[in-house]
Design a protein around this motif. Structure first.
Motif, short mmCIF file in Angstrom:
data_model
loop_
_atom_site.label_atom_id
_atom_site.label_comp_id
_atom_site.label_asym_id
_atom_site.label_seq_id
_atom_site.Cartn_x
_atom_site.Cartn_y
_atom_site.Cartn_z
N PRO A 76 0.83 -1.22 0.00
CA PRO A 76 0.00 0.00 0.00
C PRO A 76 0.86 1.26 0.00
CG PRO A 76 -0.03 -1.06 2.16
CD PRO A 76 0.70 -2.01 1.24
N ASP A 77 0.26 2.33 -0.51
CA ASP A 77 0.91 3.63 -0.40
C ASP A 77 0.87 4.10 1.05
OD1 ASP A 77 1.34 3.56 -3.08
OD2 ASP A 77 -0.32 4.87 -3.61
N ARG A 78 1.77 4.99 1.38
CA ARG A 78 1.85 5.45 2.76
C ARG A 78 0.62 6.26 3.14
NH1 ARG A 78 6.77 9.53 3.15
NH2 ARG A 78 7.78 7.93 1.88
N PRO A 79 0.13 6.13 4.37
CA PRO A 79 -0.94 7.04 4.83
C PRO A 79 -0.42 8.48 4.84
CG PRO A 79 -0.73 5.11 6.27
CD PRO A 79 0.47 5.10 5.36
N ARG A 80 -1.35 9.42 4.87
CA ARG A 80 -0.95 10.83 4.80
C ARG A 80 -1.87 11.67 5.69
NH1 ARG A 80 -4.39 13.48 1.20
NH2 ARG A 80 -5.68 12.09 -0.07
N VAL A 110 0.82 1.80 14.22
CA VAL A 110 1.16 3.15 14.67
C VAL A 110 2.46 3.07 15.45
CG1 VAL A 110 0.44 5.12 16.05
CG2 VAL A 110 -1.25 3.83 14.74
N GLN A 111 3.44 3.88 15.05
CA GLN A 111 4.72 3.93 15.72
C GLN A 111 4.93 5.31 16.33
OE1 GLN A 111 7.44 2.87 12.52
NE2 GLN A 111 7.44 0.73 13.17
N PHE A 112 5.78 5.36 17.35
CA PHE A 112 6.09 6.64 17.96
C PHE A 112 7.59 6.79 18.10
CE2 PHE A 112 6.33 3.92 21.63
CZ PHE A 112 7.29 4.51 22.45
N GLU A 113 8.00 8.07 18.21
CA GLU A 113 9.40 8.41 18.45
C GLU A 113 9.42 9.53 19.48
OE1 GLU A 113 12.83 11.22 17.56
OE2 GLU A 113 10.69 11.49 17.22
N GLU A 114 10.36 9.45 20.41
CA GLU A 114 10.53 10.52 21.40
C GLU A 114 11.95 11.03 21.29
OE1 GLU A 114 12.53 10.15 24.23
OE2 GLU A 114 13.17 8.16 23.59
N ASP A 115 12.14 12.29 21.67
CA ASP A 115 13.41 12.97 21.39
C ASP A 115 14.31 13.11 22.61
OD1 ASP A 115 11.91 14.74 22.80
OD2 ASP A 115 11.94 16.36 21.30
N GLN A 116 14.05 12.33 23.70
CA GLN A 116 14.86 12.49 24.89
C GLN A 116 15.81 11.32 25.09
OE1 GLN A 116 12.62 13.10 28.47
NE2 GLN A 116 14.42 13.25 29.78
N PHE A 164 4.24 10.73 15.99
CA PHE A 164 3.67 9.48 15.51
C PHE A 164 3.80 9.37 14.00
CE2 PHE A 164 1.34 10.66 19.35
CZ PHE A 164 1.51 9.52 20.12
N ARG A 165 3.82 8.13 13.53
CA ARG A 165 3.70 7.84 12.10
C ARG A 165 2.92 6.54 11.96
NH1 ARG A 165 9.89 6.06 10.29
NH2 ARG A 165 9.88 3.96 11.20
N SER A 168 4.34 6.83 7.01
CA SER A 168 3.80 8.14 6.69
C SER A 168 4.77 9.22 7.17
CB SER A 168 2.45 8.33 7.36
OG SER A 168 2.62 8.40 8.77
N LEU A 169 4.54 10.44 6.70
CA LEU A 169 5.29 11.55 7.26
C LEU A 169 4.88 11.71 8.73
CD1 LEU A 169 5.05 14.12 4.33
CD2 LEU A 169 6.94 12.58 4.90
N PRO A 170 5.81 12.12 9.60
CA PRO A 170 5.48 12.19 11.03
C PRO A 170 4.41 13.23 11.31
CG PRO A 170 7.86 12.27 10.68
CD PRO A 170 7.22 12.45 9.34
N SER A 171 3.67 12.98 12.38
CA SER A 171 2.71 13.95 12.86
C SER A 171 3.44 15.07 13.59
CB SER A 171 1.71 13.28 13.80
OG SER A 171 2.35 12.92 15.01
#
Length: 1175
Positions: free
Chosen positions: A624-628, A659-665, A696-697, A710-713
């Motif tokens: 599938p194409d990436r969600p947007r 659904v994946q997440f990333e944190e910056d700490q 999130f992405r 997807s591009l990140p939220s």
């Protein structure tokens, strides 16, 4: 698979013919005729001021017409103006500005007149205008101050241009202004804000005008906004709040219209143009716009919505589109509507345009000029450019409104008539001449044309002609007298013959004859009928995964006299045949199918006359194409709703979203799975942890694979809190004998709950009253030093951040480091259980000597020697482990008939302790392993030869071999036979009872303990089991009677006789051959060899072969040495003789270690027996 209807070429030609039938009659150019305008500029002619001006006017006539112009209804003298010229043989005006001049000086209304001696034709009145792109007036714009939530209009007011410029809004840095239902540009160029938000201050706003002819863009000075707000801007917390306006302190209000003003308005539109209705409303929240028509529905085939539903466009309006339209603006606070009354007017349009009139002297005719419009247009007749009223009277002409009637016309009636019909919205001007001629019939097309047509098509045979009076035309086939008209034939007024459905019998020569009172003319057309082109095996719809190969078939049947071309379209565009595709005459193959190959494929089989086509759809299953367009809503302390727009599933339904997440700490840039949702949803509520700056992405998954992320939220940070858990997997273990290392699994970002995550580590010795030791650690380990050997400790690890401590941790028991055990097991006793296993028993050691955790008791043992003399054994040490505090165990997998030694140790986490005293034991005799290399051979149909080698592991003294065998034929099995052999026998020959049956043999070796493992083999199948000899005998008899065969056999016999004589002569000479010079094996006393290491070959010639084999001391098998045999030179002792005396093996130098480890005895008795007797 689908077969689209191919274009019916015959039908198309026929339709073109019908269009020609109703058109103006053309007079051949070699005949006298009045002027006719053939080309002219448009009525509203706008020109680029940078170029020369062209005003086109071209006409035809005989004699060739002359031209002159009027400007603003007055004669325009071209000769007086040096910049103006007229093209040769044309009326086109050229105004040249290369030497200077202003184009604006030549603006005005121009009209062209084309004249010859038969009349004058007029062009339209051409309004010449010069394009203008004026500069924007310079102005200083103060910042626009507006309250958040209020409506706003930024006016563009572009300078008037010709034609009108295209308006668009950008920032001063040339970034486009993002438009949506809240912010959009109106048709007048103004920028409308339904309600202003704080983020609207982030850019400035500049109106831009693009002018068509000059290709320039002019930019207005930018507006800057200053938004007054009750709440500071916070991108992550309030921007996507479900009730954003109230959260920001903006009052909600009902919609009101910004354009048009009021509750009603009216609009006039001309027939045939586009109607554009626009409604722009303000309100909080932003209103939605809907369109309706009073008393009916919107015309679905012509209506479309633009500018986020704020504009309704109806294309090519007609009188039926007039009426009342209204737009409805609504939000949750209410709704409002605006009514627009639409009136449709019309510039004049033709109902019947006047056509050229060609008459013979004395004939009657009429010119009709009929038009309609709103308001009703007026009709004015002119002749040769002058009003009809001022023309000389003509008794043969009568004007009746929109019609002029001519009676008994004469040569003097020739002229060009103009009809001008006009109203307030425009005009139409048409020229039509009246020509009076006396012309006999003539044919206008080439003679004897060949026309090829396709079977069963409709076709048309043209026969263009001219004459005055208008001739009558008749058609004949193959010279027959009957006129072709009716049934399958139809003749039109212009003379074309239509054949409604071509058949094979329609092939032939067709003659057309044109006749009037002045004579006749004829022409011929030859018609050939061809078979149609048909695709009889069409491509079929297919579904394929990426990377596979697909073949689309397209097999064609066509007329062999026509050249066939097969081509392919993809998605109705020509297909590029790249290196992944292979096009053949009847198929298209696509290798390594990719997602871009998805679509429709059309096979077109065409000849110069017709074509057939077939279409198939290739569905490529792809990831599938990436969600947007990820959006965060319903923001809360510990949850958020994530919404996304699904991408294309690429023909394989989406099964789930990850659904994946990333944190910056803690781990910036590292993405972690958060949750999964079914493929049928596009939003979900995510549970969040405190003090995490989330981003999130979303990844879509189908059966083919996963999409790109997807591009990140946007980021969303939750507030902090004390930890709700402590680190897991807490351990205390010594890495040295005087320390204890405390380790744990560090907590991740979602369990830290706050900044400065750290760990409070506590420890104390178990079962003591001493106080807790503690230390604060930022890592994931801490080493306690100077500890006693292997002492238990109580350990606690508690998480803490700047918001507080985590819950009270659990107590974990750990131990300080271990040291090597100090004592060995005592009183070790060994008892032999069987030939391969022993049992052990020992006394346990004292716990204080273990100095750690008792892991196991371990027995080390090794094979010292075999009871078979001179048999080499491996003395590799092996061990057996007995976990826990055990006092006995069993050691298995020992070699029988061997001497072993054994030692025991205690093992803890540090390693082995001291070894116990060495114990010796001997394993008894066991059963041998299977005989090696058991071979069954069948040299002829009467005997079967068996050969084998000694077992690899005798496991004792061999006492012999047992052989069981039986004949079988299919499912029938004969009586089983048993043979016993001495340990030296390694050969056996079986006499077959019949040449058809096969035999199954089972062989095992024996010791005094019993028979060992058996090995089974079967004799090979006979060559022709089904028909043993009959076919061979017949064939042999047939060959034996042939003369060539008898001669061949005689020649072979003679050659064999010569070879025998030569061999006899050589052998009678004798000779010695030094074949042992380089061998290390000493000569035995029984070897009748010469002292120089050679032997007399002739003396050994008749010595019989010695059967059997011998066993070496290491358990391998060696052949007995034979003085006249070549076995010693065969590789590995495999060289042997068959019963017929043929040599098997290779005459190579023997390099095995059997040369040095082989027979040391020179006795005639078997070495194996000698070894066993010594044992």
């Amino acid at each position: 698979m689908a077969r689209p209807q191919p274009p019916p070429w015959g039908h198309t030609a026929f339709l073109l013919c019908l269009l020609g039938i109703g058109g103006a009659i053309e007079i051949p150019m070699d005949l006298p005729q009045p002027p006719t305008i053939t080309k002219q500029s448009v009525k509203d002619h706008i020109v680029d001021p940078r170029d020369n001006i062209l005003i086109e006017c071209e006409a035809k006539g005989n004699p060739a017409p002359s031209f002159h112009w009027t400007r603003n209804s007055r004669f325009f003298n071209v000769a007086k103006d040096p910049r103006v010229s007229m093209r040769r043989r044309s009326g086109t005006l050229v105004i040249d500005f290369r030497s200077g001049g202003r184009p604006e000086e030549y603006e005005g209304e121009y009209q062209c007149f084309a004249r010859n001696k038969f009349g004058t034709a007029l062009s339209n009145r051409i309004r010449l205008q010069v394009s203008k792109s004026p500069l924007w007036p310079k102005e200083n714009l103060d910042p626009v101050v507006v309250q958040e939530g209020a409506p706003l209009t930024l006016q563009c007011n572009p300078p008037p241009g010709l034609p009108s410029p295209v308006i668009f809004w950008m920032s001063s840095s040339m970034e486009p202004i993002t438009q949506d239902k809240r912010v959009s540009q109106g048709h007048n160029g103004d920028l409308y804000f339904s309600n202003v938000l704080v983020q609207d201050m982030q850019t400035d706003y500049s109106c831009n005008a693009r002018f068509h002819f000059t290709h320039t863009i002019q930019q207005k000075n930018p507006f800057t906004l200053k938004v007054l707000t009750n709440h500071p801007y916070n991108d992550s917390s309030l921007r996507n709040h479900p009730d954003m306006y109230s959260a920001r302190g903006v009052a909600e209000r009902t919609p009101s219209f910004m354009y048009p003003q009021g509750t009603s308005s009216s609009q006039m539109v001309l027939r045939g143009t586009d109607l554009l209705l626009e409604c722009i409303a303000s309100g909080v929240p932003t209103p939605d716009i809907a369109w309706y028509k009073k008393g009916g529905d919107l015309p679905s085939d012509k209506a479309k919505f633009e500018n986020f539903n704020k504009a309704l466009r109806i294309t090519s309006v007609s009188e039926e589109d007039s009426g009342e339209y209204f737009c409805l603006a609504s939000n949750k606070m209410g709704s409002i509507r605006h009514t627009i009354s639409v009136r449709v007017k019309a510039a004049p349009y033709w109902l019947e345009e006047p056509k050229n009139l060609i008459l013979a002297p004395g004939e009657d005719g009429r010119l009709v000029c009929r038009a309609n419009g709103n308001p009703k247009p007026t009709v004015q007749w002119m002749v040769n450019g002058e009003p009809l009223q001022s023309a000389p009277p003509n008794p043969n002409r009568e004007v009746a409104g929109d019609t002029i009637i001519f009676r008994d016309t004469q040569i003097s009636s020739r002229a060009v008539y103009q009809c001008n019909t006009s109203n307030e919205h425009g005009y139409l001007l048409a020229n039509a001449f009246v020509s009076v001629l006396d012309v006999p019939p003539r044919m206008l097309s080439p003679r004897n044309q060949l026309i090829r047509v396709i079977l069963y098509n409709r076709t048309r045979l043209d026969c263009p002609f001219f004459g005055s009076p208008i001739p009558t035309l008749r058609w004949f086939k193959n010279g027959q007298g009957s006129n072709l008209d009716g049934g399958n034939y139809h003749v039109y007024e212009n003379g074309s013959l239509e054949i409604k459905m071509i058949r094979k019998e329609d092939q032939g020569i067709y003659t057309c004859v044109a006749t009037n009172i002045l004579g006749k003319a004829e022409n011929q057309v030859r018609l050939e009928v061809k078979d149609p082109t048909r695709i009889f095996r069409m491509p079929e719809d297919q579904t394929a995964k990426r990377g596979t190969t697909v073949q689309l078939e397209c097999r064609v049947k066509h007329d062999p006299s026509l050249k066939l071309t097969v081509s392919w379209l993809k998605d109705d565009e020509p297909l590029y045949i790249g290196n992944r595709m292979k096009k053949e005459d009847d198929s298209l193959t696509i290798f390594g199918v990719a997602e871009r190959d998805h679509g429709s494929y059309t096979c077109i089989a065409s000849t110069e006359l017709d074509q057939d086509l077939a279409k198939a759809y290739l569905t490529v299953l792809g990831r599938p194409d990436r969600p947007r367009d990820l959006e965060l809503t319903d923001l809360a302390e510990r949850s958020v709703r994530l919404t996304w727009i699904p991408g294309d599933d690429n023909n394989s339904p989406i099964t789930e979203y990850v659904v994946q997440f990333e944190e910056d700490q803690f781990q910036p840039g590292i993405w972690h799975d958060h949750s999964k949702f079914p493929g049928g949803v596009n939003s979900g509520v995510l549970q969040l942890s405190p003090y995490v700056n989330y981003q999130f992405r979303v990844i879509a998954v189908n059966e083919v694979g996963s999409s790109h992320p997807s591009l990140p939220s946007e980021r969303y940070r939750t507030s902090g809190a004390p930890p709700e858990s402590n680190p897991g997997d807490v351990k205390g273990e010594g890495t040295r004998k005087n320390n204890m290392e405390i380790t744990w699994t560090p907590m991740n970002a979602t369990s830290a709950f706050g900044p400065n995550l750290r760990y409070i580590v506590r420890w104390r010795r178990r079962e003591t009253r001493e106080t807790w030791n503690n230390v604060t650690v930022w890592g994931s380990r801490y080493v306690v030093g100077q500890t006693p050997v292997y002492v238990p400790y109580e350990i606690r690890v508690q998480a803490e951040n700047d918001f507080g401590k985590g819950p009270e941790p659990d107590t974990v028991i750990g131990y300080s480091g271990e040291d090597y055990p100090r004592a060995a097991p005592t009183d070790v006793k060994v008892r032999v259980l069987n030939s391969t296993a022993i049992s052990l028993q020992w006394n346990r050691v004292y716990s204080d000597t273990v100095q750690g955790q008792l892991r196991e008791y371990r027995a080390y043992y090794w094979r010292e020697s075999s009871l078979l003399k001179n048999l080499w054994v491996s003395q590799k040490r092996q061990h057996a482990s007995f976990s826990g505090d055990r006092l006995r165990g069993v050691v298995s997998r020992l070699f029988p008939y061997s001497n072993y030694k054994l030692e025991m140790v205690v093992v803890n986490g540090r390693g082995d302790g001291p070894r116990s005293e060495t114990k010796e034991f001997t394993t008894p005799e066991g059963v041998p392993s299977a005989p090696r290399r058991f071979r069954v051979r069948q040299p002829n149909l009467q005997t079967i030869t068996l050969e084998w080698d000694h077992p690899e592991h005798p496991n004792g003294i061999l006492t012999g071999y047992s052989l069981r065998y039986a004949a079988f034929n299919g499912t029938k099995v004969g009586k089983q036979m048993v043979e016993n052999f001495s340990p030296n026998d390694t050969k056996f020959t079986v006499q077959r009872a019949d040449p058809v049956s096969r035999y199954r043999f089972t062989l095992s070796a024996r010791t005094q303990v019993g028979a060992g493992e058996a090995v089974t083999e079967e004799s090979p199948a006979p060559p022709n089991e089904a028909t043993p000899t009959a076919a061979y005998t017949n064939n042999q008899a047939d060959i034996a009677t042939q003369g060539w065969f008898i001669g061949l056999m005689c020649a072979i016999a003679l050659l064999v006789l010569i070879l025998l004589i030569v061999c006899f002569i050589k052998r009678s000479r004798g000779g010695k051959y030094p074949v042992r010079e380089k061998k290390d094996v000493p000569l035995g006393p029984e070897d009748p060899k010469e002292e120089d290491g050679s032997f007399d070959y002739s003396d050994e010639d008749n010595k019989p072969l010695q059967g059997g084999s011998q066993t070496s001391l290491d358990g391998t098998i060696k052949q007995q040495e034979s003085d006249d045999s070549l076995v010693d030179y065969g590789e590995g002792g495999e060289g042997q003789f068959n019963e017929d005396g043929s040599f098997i093996g290779q005459y190579t130098v023997k390099k095995d270690k059997e040369e040095t480890e082989g027979n040391e005895s020179s006795e005639a008795t078997s070495p194996v027996n000698a070894i066993y007797s010594l044992a």
